[in-house]
Design a protein around this motif. Structure first.
Motif, PDB file in Angstrom:
ATOM      1  N   PRO A  23       0.980  -1.215   0.147  1.00 55.83           N
ATOM      2  CA  PRO A  23       0.086  -0.047  -0.114  1.00 55.83           C
ATOM      3  C   PRO A  23       0.941   1.284  -0.160  1.00 55.83           C
ATOM      4  O   PRO A  23       2.042   1.358   0.621  1.00 55.83           O
ATOM      5  CB  PRO A  23      -0.843  -0.189   1.371  1.00 55.83           C
ATOM      6  N   GLY A  24       0.446   2.361  -0.572  1.00 56.98           N
ATOM      7  CA  GLY A  24       1.186   3.461  -0.515  1.00 56.98           C
ATOM      8  C   GLY A  24       0.223   4.582  -1.208  1.00 56.98           C
ATOM      9  O   GLY A  24      -1.113   4.688  -1.126  1.00 56.98           O
ATOM     10  N   GLN A  25       0.895   5.650  -1.341  1.00 58.71           N
ATOM     11  CA  GLN A  25       0.210   7.029  -1.994  1.00 58.71           C
ATOM     12  C   GLN A  25       0.879   7.376  -3.027  1.00 58.71           C
ATOM     13  O   GLN A  25       2.190   7.178  -3.632  1.00 58.71           O
ATOM     14  CB  GLN A  25       0.412   8.096  -1.037  1.00 58.71           C
ATOM     15  N   MET A  26       0.029   7.868  -4.087  1.00 60.19           N
ATOM     16  CA  MET A  26       0.371   8.521  -5.328  1.00 60.19           C
ATOM     17  C   MET A  26      -0.491   9.568  -5.536  1.00 60.19           C
ATOM     18  O   MET A  26      -1.745   9.716  -5.659  1.00 60.19           O
ATOM     19  CB  MET A  26       0.267   7.583  -6.492  1.00 60.19           C
ATOM     20  N   PHE A  27      -0.096  10.930  -5.786  1.00 60.43           N
ATOM     21  CA  PHE A  27      -0.919  12.224  -5.958  1.00 60.43           C
ATOM     22  C   PHE A  27      -1.715  12.246  -4.617  1.00 60.43           C
ATOM     23  O   PHE A  27      -2.931  12.953  -4.779  1.00 60.43           O
ATOM     24  CB  PHE A  27      -1.519  12.364  -7.199  1.00 60.43           C
ATOM     25  N   GLY A  28      -1.344  11.903  -3.559  1.00 60.85           N
ATOM     26  CA  GLY A  28      -2.348  11.881  -2.556  1.00 60.85           C
ATOM     27  C   GLY A  28      -3.322  10.991  -2.415  1.00 60.85           C
ATOM     28  O   GLY A  28      -4.455  10.905  -1.518  1.00 60.85           O
ATOM     29  N   LYS A  29      -3.306  10.175  -3.305  1.00 58.32           N
ATOM     30  CA  LYS A  29      -4.468   9.077  -3.341  1.00 58.32           C
ATOM     31  C   LYS A  29      -3.859   7.788  -3.024  1.00 58.32           C
ATOM     32  O   LYS A  29      -2.675   7.536  -3.162  1.00 58.32           O
ATOM     33  CB  LYS A  29      -5.054   8.721  -4.615  1.00 58.32           C
ATOM     34  N   VAL A  30      -4.582   6.847  -2.215  1.00 52.57           N
ATOM     35  CA  VAL A  30      -4.115   5.486  -1.909  1.00 52.57           C
ATOM     36  C   VAL A  30      -3.865   4.715  -3.095  1.00 52.57           C
ATOM     37  O   VAL A  30      -4.846   4.753  -4.016  1.00 52.57           O
ATOM     38  CB  VAL A  30      -5.318   4.755  -0.904  1.00 52.57           C
ATOM     39  N   CYS A  31      -2.931   3.812  -3.049  1.00 53.93           N
ATOM     40  CA  CYS A  31      -2.654   3.128  -3.881  1.00 53.93           C
ATOM     41  C   CYS A  31      -1.965   1.664  -3.722  1.00 53.93           C
ATOM     42  O   CYS A  31      -1.755   1.494  -2.553  1.00 53.93           O
ATOM     43  CB  CYS A  31      -1.841   3.926  -5.114  1.00 53.93           C
ATOM     44  N   LEU A  32      -1.948   0.932  -4.508  1.00 50.10           N
ATOM     45  CA  LEU A  32      -0.948  -0.309  -4.584  1.00 50.10           C
ATOM     46  C   LEU A  32       0.388  -0.064  -5.468  1.00 50.10           C
ATOM     47  O   LEU A  32       0.081   0.303  -6.513  1.00 50.10           O
ATOM     48  CB  LEU A  32      -1.616  -1.673  -5.002  1.00 50.10           C
ATOM     49  N   LYS A  33       1.533  -0.439  -4.706  1.00 52.52           N
ATOM     50  CA  LYS A  33       2.625  -0.454  -5.730  1.00 52.52           C
ATOM     51  C   LYS A  33       3.316  -1.907  -5.634  1.00 52.52           C
ATOM     52  O   LYS A  33       3.353  -2.651  -4.789  1.00 52.52           O
ATOM     53  CB  LYS A  33       3.595   0.544  -4.880  1.00 52.52           C
ATOM     54  N   VAL A  40      -2.365   0.311  -9.205  1.00 53.25           N
ATOM     55  CA  VAL A  40      -3.812   0.418  -9.004  1.00 53.25           C
ATOM     56  C   VAL A  40      -4.059   1.662  -7.919  1.00 53.25           C
ATOM     57  O   VAL A  40      -3.256   1.739  -7.135  1.00 53.25           O
ATOM     58  CB  VAL A  40      -4.521  -0.809  -8.061  1.00 53.25           C
ATOM     59  N   ALA A  41      -4.999   2.205  -8.103  1.00 53.77           N
ATOM     60  CA  ALA A  41      -5.357   3.366  -7.132  1.00 53.77           C
ATOM     61  C   ALA A  41      -6.816   3.628  -6.878  1.00 53.77           C
ATOM     62  O   ALA A  41      -7.631   3.273  -7.744  1.00 53.77           O
ATOM     63  CB  ALA A  41      -4.711   4.657  -7.747  1.00 53.77           C
ATOM     64  N   LEU A  42      -7.395   4.276  -5.806  1.00 61.03           N
ATOM     65  CA  LEU A  42      -8.384   4.822  -5.617  1.00 61.03           C
ATOM     66  C   LEU A  42      -8.803   6.295  -5.861  1.00 61.03           C
ATOM     67  O   LEU A  42      -7.853   6.940  -5.285  1.00 61.03           O
ATOM     68  CB  LEU A  42      -8.995   4.193  -4.220  1.00 61.03           C
ATOM     69  N   HIS A  43      -9.549   6.568  -6.637  1.00 66.87           N
ATOM     70  CA  HIS A  43      -9.900   8.098  -6.757  1.00 66.87           C
ATOM     71  C   HIS A  43     -11.349   8.368  -6.787  1.00 66.87           C
ATOM     72  O   HIS A  43     -11.997   8.002  -7.875  1.00 66.87           O
ATOM     73  CB  HIS A  43      -9.191   8.689  -8.129  1.00 66.87           C
ATOM     74  N   LYS A  44     -11.887   9.032  -5.710  1.00 63.32           N
ATOM     75  CA  LYS A  44     -13.046   9.456  -5.674  1.00 63.32           C
ATOM     76  C   LYS A  44     -14.000   8.254  -5.800  1.00 63.32           C
ATOM     77  O   LYS A  44     -13.791   7.256  -4.890  1.00 63.32           O
ATOM     78  CB  LYS A  44     -13.633  10.513  -6.734  1.00 63.32           C
ATOM     79  N   GLU A  45     -14.983   8.070  -6.770  1.00 65.92           N
ATOM     80  CA  GLU A  45     -15.798   6.785  -6.781  1.00 65.92           C
ATOM     81  C   GLU A  45     -15.273   5.977  -7.884  1.00 65.92           C
ATOM     82  O   GLU A  45     -16.106   5.272  -8.402  1.00 65.92           O
ATOM     83  CB  GLU A  45     -17.125   7.289  -7.136  1.00 65.92           C
ATOM     84  N   THR A  46     -14.075   5.940  -8.190  1.00 65.23           N
ATOM     85  CA  THR A  46     -13.583   4.957  -9.209  1.00 65.23           C
ATOM     86  C   THR A  46     -12.084   4.207  -8.576  1.00 65.23           C
ATOM     87  O   THR A  46     -11.612   4.582  -7.606  1.00 65.23           O
ATOM     88  CB  THR A  46     -13.197   5.755 -10.430  1.00 65.23           C
TER      89      THR A  46
END
Length: 106
Positions: A23-33, A40-46
Motif C-alpha cells: 500500500p502507498g500513496q500517489m498524488f495524495g491518493k491511496v494506491c498499491l505499488k 492500482v489506485a482509488l480516486h473518488k468513486e473510481t
C-alpha cells in the motif's frame, strides 16, 4: 464506505498477501505499488488501473470508463483507466494485468 472503496479494499487484501504488493500513496491518493511503482489506485468513486495493450483496450471499452485525470485539469494519463464499482467483477483481472505490466517495467 463507498462501493469503489469496498472494491479497492478487496484488491488490497488480495494483492498484498498473494502478490506482495505494497500500500502507498500517489498524488495524495491511496494506491498499491510493486517495486515502488503504482499500478492500482482509488480516486473518488473510481478504481484506476495502469494498463497497456489488450487489457487497456478492453478496460477503456467498458461503459463509463475514462482515462484518469487525477488533477481534474483536462490532462488525463494515457495508461491509466478509471472505472466505477459497477465493473467490480473485472477488477481482479485488471489488477493482475496492471501488476504484471508495472512489474515488467522494473
Amino acid at each position: 464506505m463507498s462501493d469503489a472503496q469496498a472494491e479497492y479494499e478487496k484488491l488490497v487484501n488480495k494483492l498484498t498477501t498473494a502478490a506482495s504488493a505494497e500500500p502507498g500513496q500517489m498524488f495524495g491518493k491511496v494506491c498499491l505499488k510493486i517495486n515502488g511503482k503504482a499500478f492500482v489506485a482509488l480516486h473518488k468513486e473510481t478504481v484506476v488501473f495502469k494498463l497497456t495493450g489488450d487489457a487497456h483496450a478492453k478496460a477503456i471499452a467498458l461503459a463509463d470508463a475514462v482515462l484518469w485525470d487525477p488533477s481534474g485539469k483536462g490532462r488525463p494519463m494515457k495508461e491509466w483507466v478509471a472505472l466505477s464499482a459497477t465493473h467490480g467483477k473485472k477488477f481482479p483481472t485488471l489488477a493482475q494485468a496492471a501488476f504484471e505490466y508495472v512489474q515488467s517495467m522494473a
